[in-house]
Design a protein around this motif. Structure first.
Motif, PDB file in Angstrom:
ATOM      1  N   LEU A  84       0.839  -1.189   0.000  1.00  0.00           N
ATOM      2  CA  LEU A  84       0.000   0.000   0.000  1.00  0.00           C
ATOM      3  C   LEU A  84       0.875   1.241   0.000  1.00  0.00           C
ATOM      4  N   SER A  85       0.252   2.378  -0.235  1.00  0.00           N
ATOM      5  CA  SER A  85       0.971   3.643  -0.183  1.00  0.00           C
ATOM      6  C   SER A  85       0.073   4.722   0.429  1.00  0.00           C
ATOM      7  N   GLY A  86       0.673   5.852   0.740  1.00  0.00           N
ATOM      8  CA  GLY A  86      -0.086   6.986   1.235  1.00  0.00           C
ATOM      9  C   GLY A  86      -0.797   6.721   2.548  1.00  0.00           C
ATOM     10  N   ASP A  87      -2.010   7.297   2.677  1.00  0.00           N
ATOM     11  CA  ASP A  87      -2.765   7.177   3.927  1.00  0.00           C
ATOM     12  C   ASP A  87      -3.132   5.740   4.246  1.00  0.00           C
ATOM     13  N   MET A  88      -3.434   4.939   3.221  1.00  0.00           N
ATOM     14  CA  MET A  88      -3.812   3.545   3.467  1.00  0.00           C
ATOM     15  C   MET A  88      -2.649   2.778   4.090  1.00  0.00           C
ATOM     16  N   LYS A  89      -1.453   3.040   3.603  1.00  0.00           N
ATOM     17  CA  LYS A  89      -0.254   2.403   4.162  1.00  0.00           C
ATOM     18  C   LYS A  89      -0.068   2.824   5.623  1.00  0.00           C
ATOM     19  N   GLY A  90      -0.144   4.124   5.874  1.00  0.00           N
ATOM     20  CA  GLY A  90       0.036   4.627   7.239  1.00  0.00           C
ATOM     21  C   GLY A  90      -1.017   4.123   8.198  1.00  0.00           C
ATOM     22  N   ASN A  91      -2.260   4.065   7.719  1.00  0.00           N
ATOM     23  CA  ASN A  91      -3.350   3.590   8.582  1.00  0.00           C
ATOM     24  C   ASN A  91      -3.162   2.132   8.968  1.00  0.00           C
ATOM     25  N   LEU A  92      -2.776   1.294   7.989  1.00  0.00           N
ATOM     26  CA  LEU A  92      -2.597  -0.124   8.303  1.00  0.00           C
ATOM     27  C   LEU A  92      -1.394  -0.327   9.224  1.00  0.00           C
ATOM     28  N   GLU A  93      -0.307   0.364   8.975  1.00  0.00           N
ATOM     29  CA  GLU A  93       0.859   0.246   9.863  1.00  0.00           C
ATOM     30  C   GLU A  93       0.506   0.659  11.280  1.00  0.00           C
ATOM     31  N   GLY A  94      -0.273   1.734  11.409  1.00  0.00           N
ATOM     32  CA  GLY A  94      -0.704   2.163  12.734  1.00  0.00           C
ATOM     33  C   GLY A  94      -1.578   1.131  13.416  1.00  0.00           C
TER      34      GLY A  94
END
Length: 198
Positions: A84-94
């Motif tokens: 993933l990239s962008g907000d979706m990447k950050g949200n899943l990592e969080g």
């Protein structure tokens, strides 16, 4: 008869030579944290996600060319999502870092420690039993590993059941009617360790 008399001392000498052949000393290999990497993959009803996580430390013991034991520690704060990239990447990592999953703030490391090793009958391949500790929970696991001492590498594909470590979010084993929001319990970690003599 004379040939038998002559052969007997030679046979005895050969057996003595074999008996006192020097054993190879045990070798300790340190896991190179900069060159090693763990690759994870988790599946859900609607697809899958994958990424990496770093090795924090580790050591493998080899004796007479055979893997004998060892461990590696995982830096759970280094979880990265690579599909993933962008907000979706950050949200899943969080979310993976949160208490719903690995609770990284309270459990910044995970550990895999080998408890027994048996040869698979193929050079460099082993059946491994180990204790995996994730989120403060320890579970005995089994997997196949390969050691290439000449290349300085150790590899394995390990399947884990996250519910063994009290990670129940989105699990159909604990919650009903999740539908396409169901996340499968099993996830895999592909281990690629780079080794240097300690």
């Amino acid at each position: 008869m004379r040939n038998l008399i002559l052969a007997t001392p030679l046979l005895a000498l050969a057996l003595m030579t074999m008996s006192f052949a020097p054993m190879q000393p045990a070798t300790s290999y340190k896991v190179s944290t900069s060159q090693s990497k763990l690759y994870w993959k988790a599946k859900k009803v609607t697809g899958s996600h994958e990424g990496t996580v770093n090795v924090k430390s580790g050591n493998l013991e080899v004796e007479n060319g055979q893997l004998k034991g060892g461990y590696f520690e995982i830096d759970m704060t280094s979880i990265v999502v690579t599909d993933l990239s962008g907000d979706m990447k950050g949200n899943l990592e969080g979310h993976l870092n949160s208490e719903d999953f690995f609770g990284v703030e309270k459990n910044p490391t995970a550990l895999l420690r080998i408890t027994s090793v048996a040869s698979r009958g193929v050079d460099g391949e082993y059946k491994v039993t180990a204790n995996a500790t994730i989120k403060g929970k320890t579970k005995e696991i089994r997997f196949t590993a390969k050691l290439d001492e000449a290349a300085g590498t150790a590899t394995a594909d390990i399947e884990l059941d996250r519910t063994d470590f009290d990670i129940q979010y989105g699990s159909g084993s604990f919650f009903d009617n999740l539908g396409d929001k169901t996340i499968y319990d099993e996830f895999t970690i592909s281990v690629k360790l780079s080794l240097v003599k300690a």
